[in-house]
Design a protein around this motif. Structure first.
Motif, PDB file in Angstrom:
ATOM      1  N   THR A 227      37.509  10.171  56.093  1.00 21.53           N
ATOM      2  CA  THR A 227      38.306  10.371  57.303  1.00 21.53           C
ATOM      3  C   THR A 227      39.694   9.781  57.136  1.00 21.53           C
ATOM      4  O   THR A 227      40.698  10.401  57.522  1.00 21.53           O
ATOM      5  CB  THR A 227      37.608   9.730  58.522  1.00 21.53           C
ATOM      6  OG1 THR A 227      36.351  10.373  58.739  1.00 21.53           O
ATOM      7  CG2 THR A 227      38.470   9.879  59.777  1.00 21.53           C
ATOM      8  N   LEU A 228      39.776   8.597  56.564  1.00 19.73           N
ATOM      9  CA  LEU A 228      41.084   7.982  56.323  1.00 19.73           C
ATOM     10  C   LEU A 228      41.946   8.872  55.444  1.00 19.73           C
ATOM     11  O   LEU A 228      43.143   9.058  55.709  1.00 19.73           O
ATOM     12  CB  LEU A 228      40.912   6.612  55.666  1.00 19.73           C
ATOM     13  CG  LEU A 228      40.242   5.508  56.495  1.00 19.73           C
ATOM     14  CD1 LEU A 228      40.130   4.236  55.660  1.00 19.73           C
ATOM     15  CD2 LEU A 228      41.016   5.242  57.777  1.00 19.73           C
ATOM     16  N   VAL A 229      41.353   9.420  54.398  1.00 15.21           N
ATOM     17  CA  VAL A 229      42.098  10.288  53.481  1.00 15.21           C
ATOM     18  C   VAL A 229      42.517  11.572  54.192  1.00 15.21           C
ATOM     19  O   VAL A 229      43.644  12.047  54.044  1.00 15.21           O
ATOM     20  CB  VAL A 229      41.263  10.601  52.230  1.00 15.21           C
ATOM     21  CG1 VAL A 229      41.972  11.639  51.362  1.00 15.21           C
ATOM     22  CG2 VAL A 229      41.021   9.326  51.425  1.00 15.21           C
ATOM     23  N   ASP A 230      41.609  12.137  54.984  1.00 13.51           N
ATOM     24  CA  ASP A 230      41.927  13.377  55.718  1.00 13.51           C
ATOM     25  C   ASP A 230      43.084  13.163  56.688  1.00 13.51           C
ATOM     26  O   ASP A 230      43.946  14.043  56.852  1.00 13.51           O
ATOM     27  CB  ASP A 230      40.695  13.868  56.486  1.00 13.51           C
ATOM     28  CG  ASP A 230      39.597  14.382  55.560  1.00 13.51           C
ATOM     29  OD1 ASP A 230      39.896  14.654  54.375  1.00 13.51           O
ATOM     30  OD2 ASP A 230      38.448  14.485  56.026  1.00 13.51           O
ATOM     31  N   VAL A 231      43.109  12.021  57.334  1.00 14.28           N
ATOM     32  CA  VAL A 231      44.109  11.762  58.368  1.00 14.28           C
ATOM     33  C   VAL A 231      45.425  11.264  57.787  1.00 14.28           C
ATOM     34  O   VAL A 231      46.510  11.696  58.199  1.00 14.28           O
ATOM     35  CB  VAL A 231      43.569  10.739  59.397  1.00 14.28           C
ATOM     36  CG1 VAL A 231      44.663  10.326  60.385  1.00 14.28           C
ATOM     37  CG2 VAL A 231      42.384  11.336  60.158  1.00 14.28           C
ATOM     38  N   TYR A 232      45.353  10.370  56.810  1.00  7.84           N
ATOM     39  CA  TYR A 232      46.556   9.706  56.307  1.00  7.84           C
ATOM     40  C   TYR A 232      46.925  10.071  54.878  1.00  7.84           C
ATOM     41  O   TYR A 232      47.970   9.630  54.392  1.00  7.84           O
ATOM     42  CB  TYR A 232      46.395   8.188  56.394  1.00  7.84           C
ATOM     43  CG  TYR A 232      46.290   7.699  57.812  1.00  7.84           C
ATOM     44  CD1 TYR A 232      47.411   7.562  58.616  1.00  7.84           C
ATOM     45  CD2 TYR A 232      45.051   7.374  58.359  1.00  7.84           C
ATOM     46  CE1 TYR A 232      47.318   7.125  59.929  1.00  7.84           C
ATOM     47  CE2 TYR A 232      44.941   6.931  59.666  1.00  7.84           C
ATOM     48  CZ  TYR A 232      46.082   6.813  60.448  1.00  7.84           C
ATOM     49  OH  TYR A 232      45.966   6.384  61.746  1.00  7.84           O
ATOM     50  N   GLY A 233      46.095  10.837  54.212  1.00 15.23           N
ATOM     51  CA  GLY A 233      46.380  11.188  52.834  1.00 15.23           C
ATOM     52  C   GLY A 233      45.851  10.146  51.859  1.00 15.23           C
ATOM     53  O   GLY A 233      45.275   9.124  52.249  1.00 15.23           O
TER      54      GLY A 233
END
Length: 363
Positions: A227-233
């Motif tokens: 989720t962190l990667v999806d939202v913030y890259g």
């Protein structure tokens, strides 16, 4: 200079008090370096509203403030009629924001920068001056700036009133109403102005779902990190560009995660924490330092639990000055002279650091 990877440090005596960290609240500060700052939240809105109310009550001042009878005719305000300080302010604003005014966030930043100055210097007619000076400094973008100003003033007033509203049955319902109001006033620009908050809400929603689920801890870790990667890259899991300590705490503060960590044997617990820390991009050296800190914290928590049990027994057996002497002796025996004094001071203030359950991986 290359940014050093964030790793834990040995806690000093003052920092050994356990923190009771509310669920999800720490996640709000995690990502300030990854997106735009939130333009305004409900607290800022209330401050704006209070400032406007106070401005109506402010007394006329001399020197800096023009008397009501001698106020400039604001409709005819021009660059030549501004003082040197105001002209310099205009120049600074033009340099800083002039090329960014197609972006709604920067329009509001421009307005707020000028507004703060004028509310302090001209408490009785700051709004009229604000509009006039925006037109002087940014004539080509004036219509957009004026629309943004009017929308934000309405929004601030609405948010100030919302503080006392009992209309909403849940935080989720209130949040939906806030977004509805933003969209009503700013259209799709609202998603740009409050972009950072929008991203945070997506992460918070994932954390809420994970906390309620019966998924294994390693699966929760994987879904949270994704989720962190999806939202913030990908920068979200790069320790040189993000805040891995705060990010890990976002998951570790969940009650279900703490329950599982407490139920595991020490070696299993260690492996689960390794999985989280590796997923956040920490290298082996950093993970080793975390292991050392975990061991120190576990030892301290064990000593604290033992202390509280013995302290409770003393409370049942003694009272008054006799009880105080026995507790001080117990503190000295368990923690040594220096730490015992810290604990004694805390308890005199009503705080018992070992009363709450240890948050594994955090304190």
């Amino acid at each position: 200079m290359k940014k050093q990877q964030i790793t834990p440090k040995k806690s000093d005596k003052n920092s050994q008090s356990f923190r009771k960290i509310a669920m999800f609240s720490s996640v709000g500060l995690i990502f300030a370096s990854l997106g735009l700052l939130i333009w305004v939240d409900s607290n800022n809105s209330e401050n704006f509203a209070k400032s406007m109310q106070q401005s109506d009550k402010s007394t006329q001042q001399t020197n800096n403030y023009a008397p009501v009878s001698a106020q400039v005719t604001l409709a005819n305000l021009s660059m030549d009629s501004l003082n040197a300080e105001e002209k310099q302010l205009g120049t600074n604003l033009q340099k800083r924001y002039g090329s960014k005014l197609n972006h709604p966030y920067w329009r509001l930043q421009t307005i707020e920068s000028l507004k703060r100055y004028l509310m302090e210097k001209y408490p009785n007619d700051w709004m009229a001056r604000l509009k006039a000076m925006l037109k002087i400094f940014f004539p080509a973008e004036y219509d957009k700036l004026l629309a943004s100003l009017d929308a934000m003033e309405i929004y601030n007033d609405w948010m100030a009133q919302l503080k006392y509203s009992t209309t909403f049955s849940s935080k989720e319902e209130k949040l939906r109403a806030i977004w509805d109001k933003r969209i009503q006033l700013f259209g799709e620009d609202a998603k740009i102005i409050w972009q950072a908050q929008l991203k945070q809400e997506k992460v918070d929603a994932t954390l809420q779902q994970l906390d309620k689920s019966n998924l294994p801890l390693n699966t929760k870790v994987d879904r949270y990190v994704q989720t962190l990667v999806d939202v913030y890259g990908k920068e979200a899991v790069d320790p040189e560009k993000s805040h891995p300590v705060q990010q890990m705490e976002g998951l570790l503060t969940l009650s279900s995660v703490q329950d599982e960590l407490h139920s595991l044997a020490p070696e299993q617990r260690k492996q689960e924490l390794h999985h989280l820390r590796k997923a956040m991009g920490l290298d082996d050296a950093a993970i080793k330092r975390w292991d050392e800190l975990d061991a120190e914290r576990a030892q301290r928590a064990e000593a604290g639990a033992s202390y509280m049990q013995e302290r409770a027994a003393l409370v049942k057996q003694y009272e008054g000055e006799t009880l105080k002497v026995h507790i001080q002796a117990l503190q000295l025996r368990k923690f040594g002279a220096e730490e015992a004094q810290y604990i004694r001071n805390e308890e005199e203030g009503g705080f018992y650091r070992f009363q709450e359950r240890q948050q594994i991986g955090i304190n």
